[in-house]
Motif scaffolding. Structure first.
Motif, PDB file in Angstrom:
ATOM      1  N   GLN A 175       0.107 -13.079  -0.996  1.00  0.00           N
ATOM      2  CA  GLN A 175      -0.011 -12.066  -2.373  1.00  0.00           C
ATOM      3  C   GLN A 175      -1.485 -12.225  -3.216  1.00  0.00           C
ATOM      4  O   GLN A 175      -1.905 -11.276  -3.549  1.00  0.00           O
ATOM      5  N   GLN A 176      -2.106 -13.378  -2.665  1.00  0.00           N
ATOM      6  CA  GLN A 176      -3.445 -13.664  -3.494  1.00  0.00           C
ATOM      7  C   GLN A 176      -4.285 -12.757  -2.598  1.00  0.00           C
ATOM      8  O   GLN A 176      -5.351 -12.257  -3.221  1.00  0.00           O
TER       9      GLN A 176
ATOM     10  N   ASP B  22      -4.108  -9.272  -3.839  1.00  0.00           N
ATOM     11  CA  ASP B  22      -4.344  -9.187  -5.379  1.00  0.00           C
ATOM     12  C   ASP B  22      -5.982  -9.089  -5.101  1.00  0.00           C
ATOM     13  O   ASP B  22      -6.531  -8.852  -6.505  1.00  0.00           O
TER      14      ASP B  22
END
Length: 226
Positions: free
Chosen positions: A212-213, A216
């Motif tokens: 997820q990071q 992002d």
């Protein structure tokens, strides 16, 4: 009142018999419907104190879970019991992951549908020999929608987010099923299996957070970390 005023004002001038044969029964039906809805609304107001919205119920559930965690912490619950409680929370974790994955999947499918339909519509409108002025604006609007959809899809990576969330949910479910069925790698005693399950699930969750990071991050930062 409108029917009465119209009939009285056109008395012996315009024959409204045909209109009244339809309007009068319709007015009576509307009056009955209004009366039924008024009764239902009155009952709803009387029972409003006992009703709660879905959001309020979710908030009450979250508060109850926080209180349970604080109460367990104050009691000094042993590690094996905390691990067992952690295992019982896995179904809700799976539901949250799959709900979020479905949310991103729907957004991705919506943007892809706009891109496909908009591209075909733009091509069709532009291929006409004598394009009317309104079709030119349609072409401009479709082109703008296609560009916006492609930009959002490429930047926010909805398909990748949905894929990773669903993949994590499936992996956690596989570990939970293996624990319940007692198949490898969960063939030891229950305490050791609980510790192993907690470790595996936490590893999967950490891996999901790293993905997820990475999604992002901007393209430049993501390319630098690969």
């Amino acid at each position: 009142m409108g029917i009465y005023v119209a009939t009285a004002s056109t008395w012996r001038t315009v024959d409204l018999a045909r209109v009244n044969t339809i309007a009068v029964p319709l007015t009576i039906a509307c009056g009955i419907t209004f009366w039924v809805l008024a009764v239902l609304e009155n009952n709803r107001k009387n029972q409003k104190e006992t009703w709660k919205s879905v959001r309020q119920l979710e908030l009450d559930l979250e508060i109850a879970e926080e209180r349970r965690i604080l109460h367990a912490k104050a009691l000094g619950v042993p590690v094996d019991q905390r691990q067992f409680s952690y295992k019982d929370s896995l179904p809700r974790e799976l539901e949250n992951l799959r709900t979020e994955a479905q949310h991103y999947r729907r957004i991705h499918n919506m943007f892809q549908s706009i891109i496909i339909i908009g591209s075909l519509g733009t091509t069709t409108a532009a291929s006409l020999a004598d394009t009317p002025s309104y079709l030119k604006w349609v072409t401009v609007g479709l082109s703008f929608m296609v560009g916006v959809s492609a930009g959002f899809t490429g930047y926010f990576k909805y398909r990748e987010r949905s894929f990773y969330l669903q993949q994590t949910a499936d992996a956690i479910e596989q570990q939970a099923n293996a624990f319940e069925l007692g198949i490898p790698p969960y063939t030891d005693e229950e305490g050791a299996n609980l510790a192993k399950l907690t470790k595996e699930v936490e590893s999967l969750r950490v891996e999901q957070r790293k993905r997820q990071q990475q999604l992002d991050q901007p393209h430049e930062g993501r390319d630098g970390t690969v």
